[in-house]
Design a protein around this motif. Structure first.
Motif, PDB file in Angstrom:
ATOM      1  N   UNK A 178       0.952  -1.155  -0.022  1.00 44.40           N
ATOM      2  CA  UNK A 178       0.107   0.251  -0.112  1.00 44.40           C
ATOM      3  C   UNK A 178       0.798   1.372  -0.058  1.00 44.40           C
ATOM      4  N   UNK A 179       1.837   1.140   0.858  1.00 47.87           N
ATOM      5  CA  UNK A 179       2.843   2.280   0.469  1.00 47.87           C
ATOM      6  C   UNK A 179       3.380   2.417  -0.841  1.00 47.87           C
ATOM      7  N   UNK A 180       4.010   1.446  -1.266  1.00 43.67           N
ATOM      8  CA  UNK A 180       4.331   1.888  -2.624  1.00 43.67           C
ATOM      9  C   UNK A 180       3.399   2.153  -3.554  1.00 43.67           C
ATOM     10  N   UNK A 181       2.177   1.923  -3.580  1.00 43.99           N
ATOM     11  CA  UNK A 181       1.085   2.477  -4.567  1.00 43.99           C
ATOM     12  C   UNK A 181       0.920   4.077  -4.093  1.00 43.99           C
ATOM     13  N   UNK A 182       0.996   4.113  -2.827  1.00 42.09           N
ATOM     14  CA  UNK A 182       0.840   5.500  -2.403  1.00 42.09           C
ATOM     15  C   UNK A 182       1.957   6.294  -3.026  1.00 42.09           C
ATOM     16  N   UNK A 183       3.007   6.034  -2.893  1.00 39.67           N
ATOM     17  CA  UNK A 183       4.127   6.652  -3.493  1.00 39.67           C
ATOM     18  C   UNK A 183       4.016   6.826  -5.032  1.00 39.67           C
ATOM     19  N   UNK A 184       3.790   5.736  -5.725  1.00 42.65           N
ATOM     20  CA  UNK A 184       3.632   5.820  -6.947  1.00 42.65           C
ATOM     21  C   UNK A 184       2.408   6.953  -7.420  1.00 42.65           C
ATOM     22  N   UNK A 185       1.396   6.742  -6.865  1.00 39.45           N
ATOM     23  CA  UNK A 185       0.336   7.698  -6.959  1.00 39.45           C
ATOM     24  C   UNK A 185       0.637   9.028  -7.034  1.00 39.45           C
ATOM     25  N   UNK A 186       1.295   9.570  -5.687  1.00 36.86           N
ATOM     26  CA  UNK A 186       1.572  10.757  -5.323  1.00 36.86           C
ATOM     27  C   UNK A 186       2.804  11.385  -6.426  1.00 36.86           C
ATOM     28  N   UNK A 187       3.629  10.531  -6.632  1.00 33.52           N
ATOM     29  CA  UNK A 187       4.678  10.765  -7.374  1.00 33.52           C
ATOM     30  C   UNK A 187       4.328  11.199  -8.872  1.00 33.52           C
ATOM     31  N   UNK A 188       3.701  10.199  -9.441  1.00 34.26           N
ATOM     32  CA  UNK A 188       3.399  10.168 -11.018  1.00 34.26           C
ATOM     33  C   UNK A 188       1.955  11.032 -11.076  1.00 34.26           C
ATOM     34  N   UNK A 190       7.267  10.095   1.531  1.00 37.04           N
ATOM     35  CA  UNK A 190       6.145   9.832   1.343  1.00 37.04           C
ATOM     36  C   UNK A 190       5.834   8.354   1.582  1.00 37.04           C
ATOM     37  N   UNK A 191       6.692   7.528   1.378  1.00 33.41           N
ATOM     38  CA  UNK A 191       6.468   6.233   1.345  1.00 33.41           C
ATOM     39  C   UNK A 191       6.472   5.742   3.100  1.00 33.41           C
ATOM     40  N   UNK A 192       7.115   6.526   3.910  1.00 33.02           N
ATOM     41  CA  UNK A 192       7.120   6.467   5.526  1.00 33.02           C
ATOM     42  C   UNK A 192       5.875   7.219   6.193  1.00 33.02           C
ATOM     43  N   UNK A 193       5.070   7.868   5.268  1.00 31.16           N
ATOM     44  CA  UNK A 193       4.235   8.704   5.867  1.00 31.16           C
ATOM     45  C   UNK A 193       3.152   7.845   6.879  1.00 31.16           C
ATOM     46  N   UNK A 194       2.370   8.412   7.675  1.00 35.07           N
ATOM     47  CA  UNK A 194       1.909   7.781   8.796  1.00 35.07           C
ATOM     48  C   UNK A 194       0.641   6.807   8.262  1.00 35.07           C
ATOM     49  N   UNK A 195      -0.094   7.169   7.443  1.00 35.74           N
ATOM     50  CA  UNK A 195      -1.365   6.329   6.898  1.00 35.74           C
ATOM     51  C   UNK A 195      -0.574   5.712   5.616  1.00 35.74           C
ATOM     52  N   UNK A 196      -0.609   4.299   5.396  1.00 34.18           N
ATOM     53  CA  UNK A 196       0.189   3.451   4.269  1.00 34.18           C
ATOM     54  C   UNK A 196      -0.918   3.798   3.216  1.00 34.18           C
ATOM     55  N   UNK A 197      -2.130   4.042   3.425  1.00 37.30           N
ATOM     56  CA  UNK A 197      -2.937   3.991   2.149  1.00 37.30           C
ATOM     57  C   UNK A 197      -3.115   5.503   1.626  1.00 37.30           C
TER      58      UNK A 197
END
Length: 774
Positions: free
Chosen positions: A48-58, A251-258
Motif C-alpha cells: 500500500x505504501x508503494x502504491x501511495x508513493x507511485x500515485x503521489x509521484x506520478x 512519502x513512503x514512510x508517511x503515517x497512513x500507508x493508504x
C-alpha cells in the motif's frame, strides 16, 4: 582522440569523482543523523505504501492544489529522472562525439520522449522561475509564501535545471547537424522532431568542428550537473535540492500507508517507539522524555520530515496564525528544526570522551575557522547548549540566537491541519508541534497561563467551562418529547438507533444549546430513536490533548470509553467537530471503536431518505431562535470536520436542499478553508499577537454578501459569532447571523409541516452562572 577530448575527459571525470564521493558521504551522513531520532514503526503494508508513493509521484496529487505549478513541476521532475540517460550520453560523447546509447540511442520512441522532456524541463523551470519572482517577498513581504526561504539555494537549482535543459536541446541539435554532415540515415525529422531546427544553426560547420562543439557542450552539461551535486553534498540543509531524493522516502514512510494525510487522530505519546500508558507510568525510566524536549527526542521520521522540507511555503501560505501576523510559520519552524538538527548532530554522534573534552572549556575560537574542541566543531558544541523551546533572540520566526523555537511560535498553532494538507512532501507539522507542547506541559509545566484554568476545570468538573454535571441536561428542558437517558430509560443502546453525544459546548454554551435542541427535534421528527448519557458524559479530552496534556486526555478518554462500552454504544451522532474527530479517530487507540457520524451527515441522509422534508424557505426568527430570512448563505468548513476528516459534501447538500436558499462559497473553502481560531485549545487562550483569526474569517464571510453564515461546529459558532459581533459594532450588516446547519433545516421542516406547537416552543433558559467567553 583530440587534445580537447583529453582535457574534457580529465576535467569531466575528475569533477564527477569528487562529486560522487561527496554525495555518497553526505547520504551516509543523512542516514546517521536520522538514526539519532527515536524509533518508530513505519514499515507496515509495504504494498500500500508503494502504491501511495507511485500515485503521489506520478499523479502529483499533493501538488495539484496549484495546477500551473503542478504541471510545470511534473515536467521538471520527470525530466530530472528521465534525462539521466542524456547525462550518460554526454559522458560517452567526451570519448566520441558520435556516441549514442546502445539499442535506444537512435530508437524513435526514446528520442521523442527525451526531446519532449528536454523542452518540458526548459518551459517548466521558466514557469517556476516566473512564479517565484512574481511572488517574491521584495514586493509581497509576509504575504509571499516564499518569505523566509533561502533564495540563493533556489536560484542554484533553477540555474542548474535551466542549464541542463538548454544543454540537452543544443546537444540534440548538434547531433542532428553531425548526422546530416556525415550522411547518417537517422539524421531525419523522425529522429529529431523538435530539435532539427536547432541543428540548422550549425549548418556549414565541418565534421570536426561539430564534434568539438558536442564535446564542449557535453562537458558543460556534466560540469553543471556535477557542480550541483557538489553544492548539495556540501549543503545537507539545502531542502530545495534534497527534497527530490528524500521526498520518495518521506512519502513512503508517511503515517497512513493508504495515503491519507497525517491528520485526524494525533499519534499517541511514545517513549522508545512504544505508546505510553499513563496507568503504568511508574514503569518508565526516570529520564524518559514525555514529548519532545530536545531535537533527538523527535522520531527518525520527524528528522526526515525536517530535511525533506523544500521551503515552497504552501504551508505558510495557508496557515491562519501566519495570515494574522503571528510568528508561527510552519515552513520556518521545519527549517529551524532542520538546521538545528544538522548543526547539533556532530555533538550527538561524538563519543563521551569527546563531549567531556568539549565541556572542559578552553579559549574561545572563531567558529568559522573550523576549529574543534575535543574533536567536535565549536558550532556543534554551541548548538548542543541551545534550548529547543524557550526565549529567542531577534525575529521569533527566524531566531538569531537563544532557543530554537519561541513559545509564541509553539502556542500560536490552532492544529487546523492546513499545513499538513497542503504539504507536497507529506510533512507532519501538527504531530511535531503537539509533541513539543507535550514536553512543555508535562515536564516543564511551561504553558500559557489561561490553560491552567482549562486543566483545572477538566480535572475537577470534566468540562472546560467548570460547570456542574447536573446542568448537562438543561438544554432539553421543555422539549415536547422525552429525551431518553442511557442507563436509566435505556439499559442497552441496542434499543435505540443512536447515542446522541451532546458534548460540553452543546450542553453548557447557550448558542450551542440551540444546535443540540435542533438536532434532537429533527431526529424525533424523523422517528430516529436516540438516547444521551446525561451527566455520565464528560469532555472527550480534545482540548487537553491538543494543549499537550496527554495525561489528562487519557484520564478523560478512558473514563468515556468505559462508559460507552458499558452501555453498549455502537453508533454515535455528534454535533461538535472536535468530539467527532476524537471519538471516531482517537478513542480506538484506547479500545473504543464506534461508528461515529456528524449530525450534518446523518441529517443529510435523513433528507435523502425523505424522512425529513424541507419544503419551505426558512422564515423570520421565531421564539425558537432559528434565525431570520436568508436568501443567501455561506458555509464555513470546520477544520476538524473538513480537513481532518474529509466531510465537505453533507452540510452543503443539506443547505442545497433548502428551498429558496442560494449558496455562496467563500474564496477559502473546503481543503483550503480558513480556521475559526478555536482549535488546538486556542479557544481557551487569549489571542494577544497580530490580528484575530475569527475576525479575519468573519470578514471573508461578510464579503460574500450572504445573509447567513452556516456552521457545523459549536467552536466555530462561538468564534464566528464573536467575530460578527465585533464587525457589526463597526458597522457591518445587522441582519447577518451565524447559525448551525441543523437550525436552518429545522426551520424549513417545521414550516413545511406547519408545526405550530414546535414553533411556539420556548427558548432554553440561560445558565444560572454565565459561561466564560472564549
Amino acid at each position: 582522440m583530440s587534445p580537447l577530448q583529453i582535457i574534457a575527459l580529465i576535467v569531466g571525470l575528475g569533477v564527477t569523482l569528487v562529486a560522487v564521493s561527496l554525495f555518497v558521504r553526505t547520504i551516509v551522513g543523512f542516514v546517521a543523523k536520522f538514526r539519532l531520532g527515536q524509533p518508530e514503526a513505519r514499515t507496515d503494508a509495504p504494498g500500500a505504501r508503494t502504491l501511495t508513493l507511485v500515485r503521489e509521484f506520478l499523479g502529483h496529487t499533493r501538488m495539484a492544489r496549484k495546477p500551473v505549478v503542478a504541471v510545470a513541476h511534473w515536467g521538471v521532475m520527470l525530466g530530472f529522472l528521465l534525462l539521466t540517460t542524456t547525462l550518460a550520453t554526454a559522458y560517452g560523447q567526451l570519448f566520441d562525439p558520435h556516441f549514442a546509447l546502445p539499442l535506444i540511442g537512435h530508437w524513435p520512441p526514446y528520442i521523442w520522449l527525451a526531446e519532449l522532456f528536454g523542452w518540458f524541463t526548459i518551459i517548466g523551470i521558466i514557469a517556476l522561475i516566473v512564479i517565484r519572482q512574481r511572488n517574491h517577498p521584495r514586493t509581497l513581504d509576509r504575504s509571499s509564501r516564499f518569505w523566509g526561504s533561502t533564495f540563493w539555494e533556489a536560484y542554484v537549482v533553477e540555474f542548474v535545471i535551466l542549464g541542463v535543459g538548454i544543454c540537452i536541446v543544443v546537444l540534440r541539435g548538434l547531433e542532428s547537424a553531425l548526422g546530416k554532415a556525415t550522411g547518417a540515415d537517422w539524421a531525419d525529422l523522425a529522429h529529431f522532431p523538435t530539435t532539427s531546427w536547432v541543428g540548422s544553426f550549425f549548418d556549414g560547420l565541418s565534421v570536426g568542428a561539430l564534434g568539438n562543439t558536442i564535446v564542449v557542450v557535453a562537458l558543460v552539461k556534466i560540469l553543471i550537473s556535477m557542480g550541483w551535486m557538489i553544492t548539495v553534498a556540501l549543503t545537507p540543509t539545502m531542502g530545495v535540492a534534497w527534497h527530490r531524493f528524500l521526498a520518495f522516502f518521506n512519502i513512503w514512510f508517511k503515517r497512513h500507508a493508504e495515503g491519507r494525510t497525517s491528520l485526524g487522530e494525533l499519534a499517541p505519546i511514545a517513549v522508545g517507539g512504544k505508546p505510553v500508558d499513563f496507568e503504568n507510568i511508574e514503569e518508565l525510566d526516570e529520564d524518559a522524555a514525555l514529548g519532545v524536549g530536545k531535537v533527538e527526542d523527535f522520531t527518525w521520521k520527524g528528522l526526515l520530515d525536517f530535511s525533506t522540507c523544500t521551503e515552497c511555503g504552501r504551508c505558510q501560505e495557508q496557515c491562519p496564525a501566519w495570515h494574522t501576523d503571528k510568528p508561527l510559520s510552519p515552513k520556518m519552524l521545519m527549517v529551524n528544526l532542520r538546521n538545528h538538527h544538522h548543526a547539533k548532530a556532530p555533538w550527538l554522534m561524538a563519543s563521551e570522551e569527546a563531549r567531556a573534552a568539549a565541556g572542559d572549556g578552553g579559549e574561545p575560537v572563531d567558529q568559522t575557522s573550523g576549529a574543534t574542541t575535543g574533536g567536535i566543531m565549536l558550532s556543534a558544541v554551541a548548538e548542543a547548549q541551545r534550548e529547543l523551546v524557550g526565549a529567542t533572540e531577534g525575529d521569533p520566526t527566524i531566531p538569531t540566537g537563544g532557543a530554537v523555537v519561541d513559545p509564541d511560535v509553539l502556542w500560536a498553532c490552532t492544529t487546523c491541519g492546513a499545513c499538513v494538507e497542503q504539504c507536497p512532501v507529506d510533512i507532519e507539522h501538527v504531530d511535531h508541534i503537539v509533541d513539543m507542547r507535550r514536553y512543555q506541559t508535562l515536564i516543564e509545566s511551561a504553558f500559557p497561563s489561561e490553560l491552567s484554568g482549562l486543566f483545572k476545570n477538566l480535572e475537577n468538573k470534566q468540562n472546560p467551562w467548570g460547570m456542574s454535571a447536573r446542568a448537562r441536561m438543561d438544554w432539553a428542558k421543555d422539549l415536547p418529547f422525552e429525551v431518553k437517558m442511557a442507563g436509566a430509560d435505556v439499559e442497552d443502546l441496542d434499543e435505540v438507533d443512536y447515542l446522541f453525544w451532546v458534548g460540553c459546548a452543546g450542553a453548557y454554551e447557550d448558542r450551542a444549546k440551540k444546535t443540540t435542541r435542533a438536532v434532537a427535534e429533527l431526529l424525533n421528527t424523523a422517528d430516529v430513536s436516540f438516547a444521551v448519557l446525561g451527566d455520565g458524559e464528560t469532555c472527550t479530552g480534545d482540548p487537553a490533548r491538543r494543549a499537550g496534556n496527554e495525561f489528562l486526555f487519557q484520564m478523560l478518554a478512558q473514563q468515556n470509553v468505559e462508559v460507552l462500552n458499558e452501555v453498549n454504544a455502537t453508533k454515535i451522532v455528534v454535533t461538535c467537530a472536535h468530539c467527532f474527530n476524537t471519538i471516531k479517530n482517537e478513542y480506538p487507540q484506547l479500545g473504543g471503536k464506534y461508528e461515529v457520524v456528524h449530525h450534518t451527515q446523518l441529517l443529510n441522509r435523513l433528507v435523502r431518505e425523505k424522512k425529513l422534508t424541507p419544503v419551505a424557505k426558512p422564515d423570520q426568527a421565531d421564539t425558537s431562535g432559528v434565525a431570520s430570512t436568508a436568501e443567501t448563505v455561506t458555509y464555513h468548513d470546520p477544520c476538524y470536520l473538513g480537513r481532518h476528516n474529509g466531510v465537505y459534501s453533507p452540510p452543503r447538500e443539506l443547505l442545497g436542499a433548502l428551498p429558496g436558499v442560494e449558496m455562496r462559497e467563500m474564496p477559502r473553502t473546503k481543503e483550503k478553508s480558513f480556521c475559526c481560531g478555536a482549535g488546538g485549545a486556542r479557544m481557551w487562550m487569549e489571542e494577544k499577537l497580530g490580528t484575530r483569526i475569527n475576525v479575519n474569517r468573519t470578514e471573508e464571510a461578510l464579503a460574500t454578501g450572504a445573509d447567513r453564515i452556516a456552521i457545523g461546529c459549536p467552536f466555530c459558532r462561538v468564534m464566528l459569532s464573536d467575530g460578527l459581533t465585533q464587525k457589526q459594532s463597526e458597522g457591518a450588516r445587522e441582519e447577518v447571523e451565524v447559525v448551525d446547519v441543523a437550525q436552518m433545516l429545522l426551520a424549513a421542516v417545521r414550516r413545511g409541516q406547519g408545526d405550530e406547537e414546535a414553533e411556539a416552543a420556548p427558548e432554553p433558559q440561560p445558565d444560572p452562572e454565565p459561561a466564560p467567553s472564549a
